[in-house]
Motif scaffolding. Structure first.
Motif, PDB file in Angstrom:
ATOM      1  N   ARG A  59      17.250  -1.155  36.261  1.00  0.00           N
ATOM      2  CA  ARG A  59      17.229  -0.374  35.008  1.00  0.00           C
ATOM      3  C   ARG A  59      17.620   1.087  35.226  1.00  0.00           C
ATOM      4  NH1 ARG A  59      15.236  -3.275  30.866  1.00  0.00           N
ATOM      5  NH2 ARG A  59      14.171  -5.206  31.402  1.00  0.00           N
ATOM      6  N   CYS A  60      18.492   1.328  36.185  1.00  0.00           N
ATOM      7  CA  CYS A  60      19.023   2.672  36.406  1.00  0.00           C
ATOM      8  C   CYS A  60      20.481   2.712  35.948  1.00  0.00           C
ATOM      9  CB  CYS A  60      18.946   3.040  37.886  1.00  0.00           C
ATOM     10  SG  CYS A  60      17.266   3.096  38.521  1.00  0.00           S
ATOM     11  N   ARG A  61      20.928   3.885  35.558  1.00  0.00           N
ATOM     12  CA  ARG A  61      22.325   4.050  35.145  1.00  0.00           C
ATOM     13  C   ARG A  61      22.958   5.163  35.955  1.00  0.00           C
ATOM     14  NH1 ARG A  61      21.145   4.447  28.823  1.00  0.00           N
ATOM     15  NH2 ARG A  61      21.277   2.268  28.213  1.00  0.00           N
ATOM     16  N   VAL A  62      24.053   4.855  36.630  1.00  0.00           N
ATOM     17  CA  VAL A  62      24.774   5.881  37.379  1.00  0.00           C
ATOM     18  C   VAL A  62      25.662   6.676  36.427  1.00  0.00           C
ATOM     19  CG1 VAL A  62      26.534   6.292  39.131  1.00  0.00           C
ATOM     20  CG2 VAL A  62      24.729   4.605  39.543  1.00  0.00           C
ATOM     21  N   ARG A  63      25.555   7.994  36.510  1.00  0.00           N
ATOM     22  CA  ARG A  63      26.413   8.845  35.677  1.00  0.00           C
ATOM     23  C   ARG A  63      27.728   9.158  36.379  1.00  0.00           C
ATOM     24  NH1 ARG A  63      23.950  14.412  34.902  1.00  0.00           N
ATOM     25  NH2 ARG A  63      25.229  14.928  36.724  1.00  0.00           N
ATOM     26  N   GLU A  64      27.624   9.520  37.676  1.00  0.00           N
ATOM     27  CA  GLU A  64      28.853   9.904  38.366  1.00  0.00           C
ATOM     28  C   GLU A  64      28.667   9.849  39.879  1.00  0.00           C
ATOM     29  OE1 GLU A  64      29.713  14.276  38.397  1.00  0.00           O
ATOM     30  OE2 GLU A  64      28.099  14.288  36.925  1.00  0.00           O
ATOM     31  N   ILE A  65      29.797   9.786  40.542  1.00  0.00           N
ATOM     32  CA  ILE A  65      29.826   9.842  42.006  1.00  0.00           C
ATOM     33  C   ILE A  65      30.282  11.243  42.400  1.00  0.00           C
ATOM     34  CG2 ILE A  65      30.899   8.874  44.093  1.00  0.00           C
ATOM     35  CD1 ILE A  65      31.481   6.337  42.321  1.00  0.00           C
ATOM     36  N   SER A  66      29.546  11.844  43.297  1.00  0.00           N
ATOM     37  CA  SER A  66      29.919  13.190  43.758  1.00  0.00           C
ATOM     38  C   SER A  66      30.854  13.087  44.955  1.00  0.00           C
ATOM     39  CB  SER A  66      28.670  13.982  44.163  1.00  0.00           C
ATOM     40  OG  SER A  66      27.793  14.084  43.072  1.00  0.00           O
ATOM     41  N   VAL A  67      31.645  14.153  45.152  1.00  0.00           N
ATOM     42  CA  VAL A  67      32.603  14.146  46.244  1.00  0.00           C
ATOM     43  C   VAL A  67      32.559  15.508  46.938  1.00  0.00           C
ATOM     44  CG1 VAL A  67      34.507  14.885  44.752  1.00  0.00           C
ATOM     45  CG2 VAL A  67      34.996  13.564  46.807  1.00  0.00           C
ATOM     46  N   ASN A  68      32.775  15.527  48.253  1.00  0.00           N
ATOM     47  CA  ASN A  68      32.737  16.802  48.966  1.00  0.00           C
ATOM     48  C   ASN A  68      34.156  17.361  49.177  1.00  0.00           C
ATOM     49  OD1 ASN A  68      33.900  15.482  51.148  1.00  0.00           O
ATOM     50  ND2 ASN A  68      31.950  15.165  52.215  1.00  0.00           N
TER      51      ASN A  68
END
Lengths: 358, 162
Positions: A59-68
């Motif tokens: 029941r989690c929702r990913v908003r975005e993937i971060s990048v370095n």
């Protein structure tokens, strides 16, 4: 009629196996198995993964993937069931959200280094969305068929699977014979098609259909077309404020002609088998909308999103293991191919551990 | 334990007048039949099953039932749907069956689902109210020789390139 046909590969457990019970032929496979014999992923993959140390956060929702600054994914930002925001750091990010969810997350992952969305330098993320338009052809017979007894899968035919230049479409379809319908499905089919009326006549007309319907669906191979897309809706958001996916899809002339051809051939074979009447619907509204093609696989970074073992061309620690990596849709159900590709990509990652990010 | 036994009156979705409209409507969709020894969808047990199943759609049902009642009141000099004469109710049901809006499609779906899983209805169809297998039933072995013509025909698929 000399058509190709073959028993359906259903992987039914004939004995207890790896947490599954022996199939007792209850026959309601698509709505869940009271026997615990169905090989759904919650009893095939999850227990193994959890025993191996995987923590499942539901029941989690990913908003975005971060990048370095090295174009490497550094983790994901997600919301838990209560709407609390979290950041999960990661050495490797694997996406398995299928043909709509995966491009949605990538397109939501905007940064200075990826202003058009993550892994989207060639603009292909979200393009080439493919479905499986289905035709349903169901014959009504004047005898009991007992088709609702037992698992739904039966036989299939790939007589019209390959391209035949004498037809007015390319590629083809699989016929999946759908046996028969139980009491509820018969009522729904009859009432929504207008064959079973409301009122006094309901019972008689119902009995003219019950246990006397069998037929097939045709799983048509949709073509990859760039104008069929998943993008981000400029206004609609979910309850966590994450932009919603927007689907733009037009049934192609090729798929339309394929559906019509499948209906015509299906009617022919059911009438040859003795059907007194045939019900058709194409495309059907309630099924076949498998989600494929929106982060396509390929060796050329200009024309694909992930490479031949599922790794993003742009982000070397980002992998995709779902239907979005399909390049063609094929005229078959996609789940087993998705599983095979996922296992293949997992194995490849394991074999390449020392050079995974090269 | 049946739905009737597990459902407290205070838990019932919809108001009493709305439930009466719903009961009348589903009785118009699938009425009882003496010829087939079958209850109607408005049978108390089946009706309770429908109410429980419809709880996820309470807002939709409230609005849909209100629309139908208002339509009856407009067209029949202030008489609500549940109080219509049998002739007027049948005529209105016939009209509704030809104009299935999302509420009516959901209602028909839930009504069919609850009605045709009722033990008495299945028995009226000549079925045993239980899965057909296994419990004393044997599964006949299929006739695998039927595949011989297909095998003789040979493969029709292409080999993978290379």
């Amino acid at each position: 009629m000399g058509w190709h046909w073959w028993p359906s590969d259903s992987a039914i457990a004939s004995t207890t196996y790896d947490g599954r019970d022996k199939c007792a032929n209850l026959g309601a496979c698509t709505v869940g198995c009271a026997q615990g014999a169905k090989a759904s992923s919650d009893i095939t993959y999850w227990p193994h993964a959890i025993r191996a140390g995987v923590e499942v956060r539901t029941r989690c929702r990913v908003r975005e993937i971060s990048v370095n600054e090295n174009d490497m994914a550094s983790g994901v930002t997600y919301y838990d069931v209560d709407g609390n925001e979290h950041f999960q750091a990661a050495e490797v990010v694997v996406l398995a959200c299928n043909g709509v969810g995966t491009p949605r997350i990538l397109l939501n992952s905007v940064s200075n280094r990826f202003p058009n969305g993550l892994a989207n330098r060639n603009g292909l993320v979200g393009k080439n969305l493919m479905f499986h338009p289905y035709a349903s052809i169901q014959g009504i017979f004047d005898q009991p068929l007992d088709g609702y007894m037992g698992p739904g899968n039966c036989i299939w035919s790939q007589q019209f699977y390959e391209t035949d230049r004498s037809r007015d479409f390319v590629r083809g379809f699989t016929y999946e014979i759908t046996r028969g319908r139980g009491p509820v499905a018969t009522a729904l089919t009859g009432m929504f098609s207008g064959r079973i009326p409301w009122g006094e006549e309901h019972h008689q007309r119902y009995r003219e259909l019950f246990n006397q319907i069998t037929g097939m669906v045709a799983i048509c191979e949709d073509l990859p077309e760039p104008h069929n897309t998943v993008s981000l809706d400029p206004e609609l958001k979910d309850s966590d404020g994450i932009p919603a996916p927007k689907i733009t899809y037009k049934l192609s002339d090729n798929s339309r002609r394929m559906l019509d051809y499948a209906v015509d051939r299906g009617v022919e074979i059911l009438e040859a088998a003795g059907a007194t009447d045939v019900m058709t619907e194409a495309p059907i509204a309630v099924g076949g909308w498998h989600l494929m093609g929106t982060t396509r696989m390929g060796v050329d970074p200009e024309h694909s999103v992930v490479n031949e073992w599922g790794r993003s061309h742009d982000v070397r620690n980002l992998f995709v293991v779902d239907g979005s990596i399909f390049v063609t849709s094929a005229g078959v159900n996609p789940t087993r191919t998705i599983q095979a590709l996922s296992l293949y990509i997992g194995d490849t990652m394991k074999k390449r551990l020392t050079t995974l990010f090269d | 334990m049946s739905n009737e036994e597990t459902l407290l009156a205070s838990d019932l979705p919809l108001s009493e007048p709305q439930r009466e409209i719903l009961r009348t409507l589903i009785g118009s969709i699938i009425p009882a039949s003496r010829d087939y020894d079958a209850p109607g969808a408005d049978d108390p047990l089946i009706f309770k099953d429908i109410l429980v199943t419809a709880r996820s759609y309470t807002d939709m049902f409230e609005a849909g039932l209100e629309d139908i009642d208002q339509q009856a009141i407009r067209d029949h000099d202030g008489v609500g749907f549940a109080a219509l004469s049998e002739t007027d109710r049948r005529a209105m049901a016939e009209h509704l069956s030809r104009t299935l809006n999302p509420f009516l499609r959901t209602l028909v779906s839930i009504t069919a689902q609850c009605y045709y899983r009722d033990d008495r209805v299945m028995q009226a169809l000549g079925m045993e109210p239980r899965p057909p297998f296994p419990k004393g039933f044997t599964i006949e072995e299929g006739d695998w020789t039927l595949l011989e013509p297909v095998r003789r025909r040979g493969k029709l698929y292409r080999d993978v390139d290379g």
